[in-house]
Motif scaffolding. Structure first.
Motif, short mmCIF file in Angstrom:
data_model
loop_
_atom_site.label_atom_id
_atom_site.label_comp_id
_atom_site.label_asym_id
_atom_site.label_seq_id
_atom_site.Cartn_x
_atom_site.Cartn_y
_atom_site.Cartn_z
N ARG A 165 0.83 -1.20 0.00
CA ARG A 165 0.00 0.00 0.00
C ARG A 165 0.87 1.25 0.00
NH1 ARG A 165 -2.86 3.63 3.00
NH2 ARG A 165 -5.04 3.95 2.41
N ASP A 166 1.97 1.24 0.77
CA ASP A 166 2.86 2.41 0.81
C ASP A 166 3.51 2.65 -0.55
OD1 ASP A 166 2.24 2.88 3.43
OD2 ASP A 166 4.05 1.93 4.24
N ALA A 167 3.94 1.56 -1.20
CA ALA A 167 4.55 1.70 -2.52
C ALA A 167 3.53 2.21 -3.53
CB ALA A 167 5.13 0.37 -2.98
N ALA A 168 2.29 1.72 -3.41
CA ALA A 168 1.24 2.18 -4.31
C ALA A 168 0.96 3.66 -4.12
CB ALA A 168 -0.04 1.36 -4.08
N GLU B 273 3.69 5.70 -5.72
CA GLU B 273 3.63 5.70 -7.18
C GLU B 273 2.46 6.54 -7.68
OE1 GLU B 273 3.93 2.67 -11.00
OE2 GLU B 273 4.01 1.87 -8.96
N VAL B 274 1.34 6.50 -6.97
CA VAL B 274 0.19 7.33 -7.34
C VAL B 274 0.59 8.80 -7.29
CG1 VAL B 274 -2.06 8.16 -6.53
CG2 VAL B 274 -1.66 5.72 -6.75
N GLU B 275 1.30 9.21 -6.25
CA GLU B 275 1.71 10.61 -6.14
C GLU B 275 2.66 10.98 -7.28
OE1 GLU B 275 3.38 10.93 -2.25
OE2 GLU B 275 1.44 11.09 -1.25
N ALA B 276 3.62 10.09 -7.58
CA ALA B 276 4.58 10.39 -8.65
C ALA B 276 3.89 10.44 -10.01
CB ALA B 276 5.68 9.33 -8.65
N LEU B 277 2.99 9.49 -10.27
CA LEU B 277 2.28 9.48 -11.55
C LEU B 277 1.39 10.71 -11.69
CD1 LEU B 277 1.26 5.72 -11.70
CD2 LEU B 277 2.69 6.89 -13.38
N GLU C 212 -5.17 2.57 -8.98
CA GLU C 212 -6.38 3.03 -8.30
C GLU C 212 -7.45 1.94 -8.25
OE1 GLU C 212 -6.09 7.85 -9.15
OE2 GLU C 212 -7.42 6.62 -10.37
N HIS C 213 -7.49 1.11 -9.28
CA HIS C 213 -8.45 0.01 -9.26
C HIS C 213 -8.08 -1.01 -8.19
CE1 HIS C 213 -11.42 -2.80 -10.83
NE2 HIS C 213 -10.49 -3.75 -10.80
#
Length: 766
Positions: free
Chosen positions: A28-31, A34-38, A73-74
């Motif tokens: 979850r932390d890695a996700a 990555e969401v923030e970077a994307l 996100e899915h």
């Protein structure tokens, strides 16, 4: 019409999203990381495209980023925010050039398909959901700039760009100079509505585009990359501050533009039953409609239209990048509905980009303002997808190896998305043995510093000499003068290069941007630069073979001036304009100064949020990471970037030297951090929303006036709102204010409110 009336810009993804990147191994932390970077990267690309008419990546790369974000996100629904790029229309409402205009009805995008099979799948779903025969309206997808024309009782009130779909930029004055757009609709048997919004595309015809670029070459100025860039750049010009010659050129560029309309918004019950009838109505009103429109009663007929123009796309007088297919029956539009971004009753079929062969002459490495070293292919000039191409990015050394190209190869070139040139690979069978391998330099080609990745695992190499690398300094200085920063017209590409990399003197006037606001005429007059050919980019030579020089900031003394006692070189108009513009920029709004500092991730949106909340650069520097991140519109990533920037000594030197030169790093009258809650000012404790066009105020000026008076400049109307200042173009906020009973004032009353306070306002009328 429903609020799903789209403009004809496509959304950033196809209808289907294959799971190209498994995410099941992410924590979850890695996700979250990555969401923030994307999200950061996608917003950077959107801002460049919609706000600055720049294309930093091709469509395929952009689509891959969006698809990756959707997949994460899915898998982690709790990480999807309402303002995620996957939930919003492509542009941003933020505008630094023109007053904002709220559209009375949203302007949505269109989803894409890229093959006949994908189109057939979309049509099958439409017919399944409709449960009755469907007719399809087909039209060419113009590669232009989306525009919304607002008519009240048949009179043109505003013309606005799409923006984020709800708020766009007011370009009415420029649109009035575009041929074919009526200021008053022609009355016919159908009574003109009280309010109607007409959507369409502004473009420049191919012939006019070629003529315009020829003029750019003759003037020694940069050519437009493509017709869409030329149309957007021409329409989004400000006349303020231009001299007579510049105004004439602006008028000439605007006169070359054309518009075709393709839809109606903000008219609840139009007296028509089909989209094709809408087009007939628009034409009777005197609006320009496309001649390339057909209605087909079968999927096969629509597919035939797509194939026909795909084979002969350059026969049309304007650039196209596909076909838009819409369900013709308007009642079905309501039944099929829309997502948050796009209607389900329309689709854009994107044509595959064209491919040509050309010679790869060399691969050169360019360094940008962030220090990234990017290989570029230099090729024999070739025409592809309607324009001539000489260069294409190769991204990094790994991409060069992956493509397998050698210097001297015949290569296959295409335009990704019909816009960005892309080298696909070599034609191996045409090699003759003279080709050679590209070797990525180990040192920066501009300053000689060893190149290195920014962090372990990065593919890109960067020049770490951020302070003194001439290429990075040049890029940052040019950024300072850009529209999104301090908007200094005299500080563009040529001026930035002259100030940081002149031929003479040997030590440039600006070794960093720290000395920008202390520049003097004496520093500008000695500058000489190499004259380059606009066509080839190579230096022009004198008869003896030496590089031709010119002095952009000085001119020779005329005979009349010598008679008046003047001797020696005199400042050119460019030099005088630059110094005058720099002097004016010292008192520009704090948010613009923040953008000009080149802090990573701090664009106009974040800069405005920081400036509005803290009121001064000193308060921003004194804030903790938690306090910065807590500001609406900032967050942890930007907060960390701000603190990291101020931890570098030469960054602090920039701020100190600008301040010493008179730059004002504070908002006059701002009461300090948390302005909305701070005491003092005639609007202390009050919340004010400014919407529409308020005479005498830009959008930024209205917000700054509220803050300076001690009030809170809110972006949305609620029961806590005390006043709504509404002008022409006010939309949903005005309606909500009326619904909640919030007091509504006009521009004249707003001027009284921010200067004298609410007690000075006349009593409200019933």
């Amino acid at each position: 019409m429903t609020d799903a009336q789209p403009d004809e810009h496509t959304a950033e993804h196809p209808v289907e999203h294959p799971a190209e990147h498994p995410v099941d191994e992410l924590t979850r932390d890695a996700a979250r990381a990555e969401v923030e970077a994307l999200t950061t990267r996608i917003l950077e690309l959107r801002d460049a495209y919609y706000a600055r008419d720049e294309l930093l990546e091709d469509d395929a790369t952009y689509d891959a980023l969006v698809r990756r974000l959707e997949l994460i996100e899915h898998a982690f629904p709790e990480l999807q925010s309402q303002d995620s790029p996957t939930q919003t229309v492509g542009g941003r409402a933020e505008t630094t050039l023109f007053a904002p205009v709220e559209h009375a009805e949203r302007m949505l995008s269109l989803d894409n398909v890229f093959s006949a099979d994908e189109f057939a799948e979309w049509a099958a779903k439409v017919e399944r959901d409709a449960n009755r025969p469907v007719a399809y309206l087909c039209e060419l997808k113009i590669d232009g700039l989306a525009l919304n024309l607002r008519y009240e009782r048949g009179v043109l009130v505003t013309a606005a760009t799409r923006g984020d779909g709800r708020v766009g930029e007011d370009v009415t004055q420029n649109v009035l100079q575009v041929a074919g757009i009526p200021t008053r609709l022609a009355a016919d048997a159908v009574e003109l509505p009280e309010l109607v919004e007409v959507r369409g595309e502004v473009f420049i015809p191919k012939a006019a585009f070629d003529e315009l670029n020829a003029l750019q070459r003759e003037a020694g100025e940069r050519e437009f990359a493509n017709p869409r860039n030329a149309a957007s750049g021409s329409l989004r010009q400000k006349s303020e501050g231009k001299n007579a010659a510049q105004l004439a050129r602006m008028q000439d560029r605007l006169s070359r533009l054309r518009m075709l309309v393709h839809g109606i918004g903000a008219w609840p019950n139009p007296p028509v039953a089909a989209q094709s009838e809408v087009y007939g109505l628009l034409e009777r009103w005197g609006l320009p409609t496309s001649p390339y429109v057909e209605v087909h009663d079968s999927v096969e007929g629509a597919a035939g239209f797509i194939a026909r123009y795909g084979a002969d796309r350059h026969s049309v007088e304007h650039e196209i990048d596909g076909v838009v297919v819409k369900v013709d029956e308007l009642e079905l539009h309501d039944e099929l509905g829309a997502t948050s971004r796009a209607p389900r009753w329309a689709i854009a079929y994107k044509y595959p980009p064209e491919q040509v062969n050309t010679k790869l002459l060399d691969i050169v490495v360019s360094v940008g303002r962030t220090g990234r070293a990017t290989p570029f292919a230099v090729m024999e000039k070739v025409r592809v997808a309607g324009s001539e191409v000489r260069q294409a990015t190769l991204h990094n050394q790994d991409v060069v190896k992956l493509k397998g190209v050698l210097i001297g190869d015949t290569v296959v070139l295409r335009k990704a998305g019909d816009v960005i040139p892309e080298v696909l690979g070599p034609v191996v069978e045409l090699r003759d043995g003279s080709e050679r391998e590209f070797v990525m330099p180990t040192n920066c080609p501009e300053c000689g510093t060893p190149l290195a990745p920014a962090k372990e695992g990065d593919i890109d190499l960067r020049c770490p000499n951020a302070r003194s690398c001439p290429a990075q300094v040049r890029g940052r200085v040019e950024h300072i003068g850009s529209r999104g920063a301090l908007d200094i017209e005299a500080l563009g590409e040529v001026s930035a290069a002259a100030l940081t990399q002149p031929l003479v003197p040997s030590i440039p006037p600006l070794e960093t941007e720290a000395g920008l606001f202390a520049l003097t005429i004496e520093q500008l007059l000695p500058i000489e630069v190499v004259v380059t050919d606009a066509e080839t980019g190579l230096p022009k030579l004198e008869a003896d073979g030496s590089a031709r020089r010119r002095s952009p900031f000085r001119r020779n003394t005329t005979g009349a001036e010598k008679k008046r006692g003047l001797e020696g070189p005199q400042p050119s108009s460019a030099a005088l304009t630059l110094l005058a513009e720099l002097e004016k920029a010292k008192s520009k709004p704090l948010w613009r100064l923040l953008v000009s500092l080149n802090i990573r991730h701090v664009g106009p949106v974040a800069a405005r949020a920081l400036a509005d909340w803290f009121g001064s650069l000193d308060a921003i520097r004194a804030a903790s990471a938690e306090e910065l991140a807590a500001v609406d519109g900032v967050g942890a990533i930007i907060a960390e970037a701000v603190q990291d920037w101020f931890a570098i000594d030469w960054h602090v030197e920039i701020v100190d030297r600008w301040a010493d030169a008179g730059v004002q790093f504070s908002t006059p009258g701002h009461p300090g951090p948390g302005a909305a809650d701070a005491a003092g000012g005639v609007l202390a404790g009050l919340t004010v929303v400014a919407t529409g066009t308020l005479e005498g105020f830009t959008r930024e000026g209205a917000q700054e006036a509220i803050i300076a008076a001690g009030g809170k400049a809110a972006s949305g109307v609620s029961r806590k709102t005390d006043f709504v200042a509404a002008g022409p173009g006010a939309g949903s906020k005005l309606a909500k204010a009326e619904q909640l009973g919030v007091r509504i004032i006009d521009a004249a009353q707003f001027a009284i409110l921010v200067s004298e306070g609410p007690d000075a306002l006349p009593a409200p009328t019933e």
